[in-house]
Design a protein around this motif. Structure first.
Motif, PDB file in Angstrom:
ATOM      1  N   ILE A  54       6.363  -3.690  -5.336  1.00 43.64           N
ATOM      2  CA  ILE A  54       5.864  -4.954  -5.885  1.00 43.64           C
ATOM      3  C   ILE A  54       4.362  -5.072  -5.673  1.00 43.64           C
ATOM      4  CG2 ILE A  54       5.856  -7.462  -5.536  1.00 43.64           C
ATOM      5  CD1 ILE A  54       8.868  -7.276  -4.964  1.00 43.64           C
ATOM      6  N   MET A  55       3.904  -4.810  -4.444  1.00 42.26           N
ATOM      7  CA  MET A  55       2.492  -4.979  -4.122  1.00 42.26           C
ATOM      8  C   MET A  55       1.619  -3.930  -4.823  1.00 42.26           C
ATOM      9  SD  MET A  55       2.669  -7.698  -2.449  1.00 42.26           S
ATOM     10  CE  MET A  55       0.903  -7.874  -2.131  1.00 42.26           C
ATOM     11  N   ILE A  56       2.110  -2.705  -4.950  1.00 37.56           N
ATOM     12  CA  ILE A  56       1.331  -1.650  -5.614  1.00 37.56           C
ATOM     13  C   ILE A  56       1.170  -1.959  -7.099  1.00 37.56           C
ATOM     14  CG2 ILE A  56       1.336   0.775  -6.317  1.00 37.56           C
ATOM     15  CD1 ILE A  56       0.499   0.324  -3.424  1.00 37.56           C
ATOM     16  N   LEU A  82      -4.368  -2.362  -2.668  1.00 32.61           N
ATOM     17  CA  LEU A  82      -3.973  -0.959  -2.825  1.00 32.61           C
ATOM     18  C   LEU A  82      -4.260  -0.171  -1.551  1.00 32.61           C
ATOM     19  CD1 LEU A  82      -2.759   0.516  -5.292  1.00 32.61           C
ATOM     20  CD2 LEU A  82      -5.039   1.397  -5.780  1.00 32.61           C
ATOM     21  N   ILE A  83      -5.451  -0.343  -1.006  1.00 26.00           N
ATOM     22  CA  ILE A  83      -5.823   0.365   0.223  1.00 26.00           C
ATOM     23  C   ILE A  83      -4.941  -0.069   1.402  1.00 26.00           C
ATOM     24  CG2 ILE A  83      -7.651   0.654   1.957  1.00 26.00           C
ATOM     25  CD1 ILE A  83      -9.664   0.471  -0.358  1.00 26.00           C
ATOM     26  N   LYS A  84      -4.714  -1.372   1.513  1.00 31.83           N
ATOM     27  CA  LYS A  84      -3.920  -1.878   2.631  1.00 31.83           C
ATOM     28  C   LYS A  84      -2.485  -1.354   2.588  1.00 31.83           C
ATOM     29  CE  LYS A  84      -2.878  -6.060   5.242  1.00 31.83           C
ATOM     30  NZ  LYS A  84      -1.573  -5.570   5.700  1.00 31.83           N
ATOM     31  N   GLU A  85      -1.878  -1.381   1.405  1.00 34.05           N
ATOM     32  CA  GLU A  85      -0.484  -0.966   1.293  1.00 34.05           C
ATOM     33  C   GLU A  85      -0.305   0.530   1.511  1.00 34.05           C
ATOM     34  OE1 GLU A  85       2.295  -2.798   0.927  1.00 34.05           O
ATOM     35  OE2 GLU A  85       1.040  -4.581   1.125  1.00 34.05           O
ATOM     36  N   ILE A  86      -1.268   1.330   1.045  1.00 33.69           N
ATOM     37  CA  ILE A  86      -1.106   2.780   1.129  1.00 33.69           C
ATOM     38  C   ILE A  86      -1.581   3.338   2.464  1.00 33.69           C
ATOM     39  CG2 ILE A  86      -1.859   4.986   0.126  1.00 33.69           C
ATOM     40  CD1 ILE A  86      -1.974   3.600  -2.587  1.00 33.69           C
ATOM     41  N   PHE A  87      -2.714   2.820   2.966  1.00 36.97           N
ATOM     42  CA  PHE A  87      -3.328   3.453   4.129  1.00 36.97           C
ATOM     43  C   PHE A  87      -3.244   2.642   5.429  1.00 36.97           C
ATOM     44  CE2 PHE A  87      -5.717   5.015   0.375  1.00 36.97           C
ATOM     45  CZ  PHE A  87      -5.414   6.354   0.484  1.00 36.97           C
ATOM     46  N   LEU A  88      -3.085   1.334   5.344  1.00 36.20           N
ATOM     47  CA  LEU A  88      -3.180   0.520   6.544  1.00 36.20           C
ATOM     48  C   LEU A  88      -1.847  -0.033   7.037  1.00 36.20           C
ATOM     49  CD1 LEU A  88      -6.430  -1.513   5.690  1.00 36.20           C
ATOM     50  CD2 LEU A  88      -6.197   0.642   6.935  1.00 36.20           C
ATOM     51  N   ASN A  89      -0.761   0.183   6.293  1.00 38.22           N
ATOM     52  CA  ASN A  89       0.545  -0.297   6.745  1.00 38.22           C
ATOM     53  C   ASN A  89       1.210   0.723   7.656  1.00 38.22           C
ATOM     54  OD1 ASN A  89       0.682  -2.836   5.758  1.00 38.22           O
ATOM     55  ND2 ASN A  89       1.766  -2.319   3.885  1.00 38.22           N
ATOM     56  N   PRO A 141       7.375 -10.106   0.691  1.00 35.19           N
ATOM     57  CA  PRO A 141       6.880 -10.058  -0.695  1.00 35.19           C
ATOM     58  C   PRO A 141       7.880 -10.531  -1.735  1.00 35.19           C
ATOM     59  CG  PRO A 141       6.166  -8.105   0.481  1.00 35.19           C
ATOM     60  CD  PRO A 141       7.091  -8.851   1.406  1.00 35.19           C
ATOM     61  N   LYS A 142       9.172 -10.204  -1.539  1.00 35.33           N
ATOM     62  CA  LYS A 142      10.178 -10.643  -2.516  1.00 35.33           C
ATOM     63  C   LYS A 142      10.275 -12.160  -2.542  1.00 35.33           C
ATOM     64  CE  LYS A 142      15.027 -10.057  -3.814  1.00 35.33           C
ATOM     65  NZ  LYS A 142      15.345 -11.499  -3.767  1.00 35.33           N
ATOM     66  N   LEU A 143      10.332 -12.790  -1.353  1.00 38.66           N
ATOM     67  CA  LEU A 143      10.385 -14.248  -1.284  1.00 38.66           C
ATOM     68  C   LEU A 143       9.065 -14.858  -1.763  1.00 38.66           C
ATOM     69  CD1 LEU A 143      11.964 -16.775  -0.475  1.00 38.66           C
ATOM     70  CD2 LEU A 143      11.088 -16.489   1.856  1.00 38.66           C
ATOM     71  N   ALA A 144       7.955 -14.157  -1.508  1.00 36.66           N
ATOM     72  CA  ALA A 144       6.643 -14.645  -1.949  1.00 36.66           C
ATOM     73  C   ALA A 144       6.578 -14.753  -3.465  1.00 36.66           C
ATOM     74  CB  ALA A 144       5.536 -13.723  -1.434  1.00 36.66           C
TER      75      ALA A 144
END
Length: 262
Positions: free
Chosen positions: A112-114, A255-262, A39-42
């Protein structure tokens, strides 16, 4: 997944050409989830892809008379200062792991993603709501426009986003521009802001995969050409709420992916 990423890259340019924003909203998730880029490089890659694509759109909108240079300058000057301070000073000092809750680490990438997802959902609401297209005042509030520019610069510096999803509402409500002029002016602001952010990242030695960047940018450029042509025939005010719903769904998914699916 990379094939889906290349296909989705067309939509980056398409959204910029049609509504003058949304490129970064799409670029960050495409790079992170489809190309598996950190994500930082993205955020750095996003600045280049969105910036160079926005530049190509500026030319067609200039020919259509949709660029308002004075409004763009009042917005972009304070935003550039914000970008440089955030991206080249503050961002570098943020640790990779911020803190730990039980066994769950709150990392810089997670943050960053949140934040990106929350901003997407907030911006989508302003796009979905019925916009006040018949603005009574025809004057531009340049002071408020500059303040908003500085705030958007902070967001761009932290997230590596072009900021079109925030610039468009600012130009509509503080510069009182019609939608198509806001689109063209937004592209100029996005190009300048993204270029400054990317050059700053080069200065601090961020590693860059140029062949990959040029591939994605070329594909996005095709989308930009299509979007610019479509914008001549379509009502921008009708496109805005439609894109707003798309942004809202994307924000909820991240939001769902970062919190619940990672």
């Amino acid at each position: 997944m990379e094939y889906f990423g290349y296909l989705a890259s067309v939509i980056i340019g398409l959204s910029l050409g049609l509504i003058g924003g949304g490129g970064s909203i799409l670029t960050i998730p495409i790079l992170v989830y489809l190309f598996k880029i950190d994500p930082k490089l993205a955020t750095t890659y996003s600045l280049f892809i969105v910036g160079i694509t926005a530049l190509s759109g500026c030319f067609s909108h200039y020919r259509m008379g949709n660029l308002k240079i004075k409004s763009a300058l009042y917005f972009v000057v304070p935003s550039v200062f914000s970008i440089l301070i955030i991206r080249e000073v503050i961002f570098l000092k943020i640790p990779n792991v911020l803190f730990t809750i039980n066994d769950f680490q709150i990392t810089k990438n997670f943050l960053i993603m949140i934040i990106f997802a929350v901003l997407m959902m907030a911006a989508s609401i302003s796009m979905i709501r019925e916009s006040n297209s018949q603005i009574k005042s025809s004057t531009t509030n340049f002071t408020q426009l500059s303040v908003i520019g500085a705030v958007v610069g902070i967001i761009i510096g932290f997230l590596g986003a072009g900021g079109g999803f925030l610039i468009i509402p600012a130009l509509l409500f503080f510069a009182n521009l019609p939608m198509k002029q806001a689109v063209g002016t937004s592209l100029l602001i996005i190009f300048i802001n993204s270029s400054i952010g990317f050059i700053g990242d080069l200065y601090i030695g961020t590693p860059i995969d140029y062949p990959f960047l040029l591939e994605i940018s070329s594909i996005a450029f095709i989308g930009m050409l299509i979007g610019s042509q479509l914008s001549k025939r379509m009502d921008g005010n009708k496109l805005k709420p439609l894109f707003g719903w798309f942004v809202l769904v994307m924000g909820i998914y991240i939001l769902i992916k970062e919190i619940f699916l990672n």
